[in-house]
Design an enzyme around this catalytic site. Structure first.
Site, PDB file in Angstrom:
ATOM      1  N   LYS A  83       1.115  -1.099   0.030  1.00  0.00           N
ATOM      2  CA  LYS A  83      -0.237  -0.014   0.169  1.00  0.00           C
ATOM      3  C   LYS A  83       0.661   1.271   0.061  1.00  0.00           C
ATOM      4  CE  LYS A  83      -4.297   0.738   2.359  1.00  0.00           C
ATOM      5  NZ  LYS A  83      -4.965   0.575   3.756  1.00  0.00           N
TER       6      LYS A  83
HETATM    7  O1  G3P Z   1      -9.208   1.614   4.914  1.00  0.00           O
HETATM    8  C1  G3P Z   1      -9.224   3.126   5.267  1.00  0.00           C
HETATM    9  C2  G3P Z   1      -9.678   3.081   6.611  1.00  0.00           C
HETATM   10  O2  G3P Z   1      -9.145   2.397   7.731  1.00  0.00           O
HETATM   11  C3  G3P Z   1     -10.232   4.457   7.029  1.00  0.00           C
HETATM   12  O3  G3P Z   1     -11.334   4.290   7.795  1.00  0.00           O
HETATM   13  O4  G3P Z   1     -13.023   5.032   9.232  1.00  0.00           O
HETATM   14  O5  G3P Z   1     -10.519   5.789   9.841  1.00  0.00           O
HETATM   15  O6  G3P Z   1     -11.715   6.736   8.141  1.00  0.00           O
HETATM   16  P1  G3P Z   1     -11.660   5.421   8.768  1.00  0.00           P
END
Ligand code: G3P
Length: 220
Positions: A83
């Site tokens: 990634k």
């Molecule tokens: O896959 C990306 C994710 O981890 C972000 O999620 O909820 O932290 O915006 P969030």
């Protein structure tokens, strides 16, 4: 739509994998740090639990170092997808790693123009963050639709992974939009099962069954 779990927690991954519906895993530096173990060790464990694409993120910010890190990550296991963030350096590293046959998930994508660059660089996956756009009063799901249209227009093989999915309707909308992959926290995957009519219906079936076949001692 492939379902990925967005966690580095081994208990959550075991539970999800037991259901037989988890196609892969996404991690990021925050999720790995939460588990408190070195990245390589944690990622190896994850690869033992889930047989599918496992995204592991570089933490360098300069392309040469990202490429070195990416090569090391890819050596850990055949299922590792490297990634890299959608920065200038990240795209440069993506193009180089993709050229070597290393699969790259370009992350932190927030616009269709960025997604176009990821596809041009040969990314295996692009990760637009739906919830984080919603957080700033921008329609995150619209970005998924725009990227899918652009990729379809030119036949780019890059898979669109709807990330930052925070609740079941995000998952449903990503599937309706045609996202190739949806990644979600364990809690959201668990919520997808729930429907009160399923519980009510099952309860009634079992009570009816018990009335005739158990309470009367009859055998089916
Ligand atoms: O896959 C990306 C994710 O981890 C972000 O999620 O909820 O932290 O915006 P969030």
């Amino acid at each position: 739509m492939k379902i990925f779990l967005d966690t580095a927690n081994l208990d959550e991954l075991r539970k999800g994998a037991d259901w037989g519906i988890v196609d892969g895993v996404t991690t990021n530096p925050s999720l790995i740090a939460k588990e408190g173990r070195p990245l390589e060790e944690q990622v190896r464990e994850i690869c033992r639990i889930v047989d599918g694409d496992i995204s592991a993120e570089v933490v360098a910010t300069e392309s040469a170092a990202m490429i070195r890190e990416g090569r090391e990550l890819a050596r850990i296991h055949k299922n590792i997808v490297v990634k890299a963030p959608l920065t200038r350096e990240g795209i440069k590293a993506t193009a180089a790693l993709s050229g070597e046959g290393i699969r790259v998930n370009v992350t932190l994508c927030f616009s269709p123009s960025q997604a176009l660059l990821a596809a041009k660089a040969g990314a295996y996956i692009v990760s637009p963050f739906v919830g984080r756009l919603d957080d700033v009063s921008t329609n995150g799901m619209e970005l998924i639709r725009q990227i899918l249209t652009i990729y379809k227009n030119y036949g780019y093989p890059t898979q669109v992974l709807a990330a930052s999915l925070r609740h079941p309707m995000h998952v449903v909308d990503a599937a309706l939009a045609g996202a190739h992959i949806g990644t979600m926290p364990f809690k959201v995957l668990d919520q997808l099962f729930n429907h009160p009519l399923t519980d009510k219906g099952l309860d009634a079936f079992l009570k009816d069954w018990a009335k005739v076949f158990q309470e009367t001692g009859a055998v089916r």
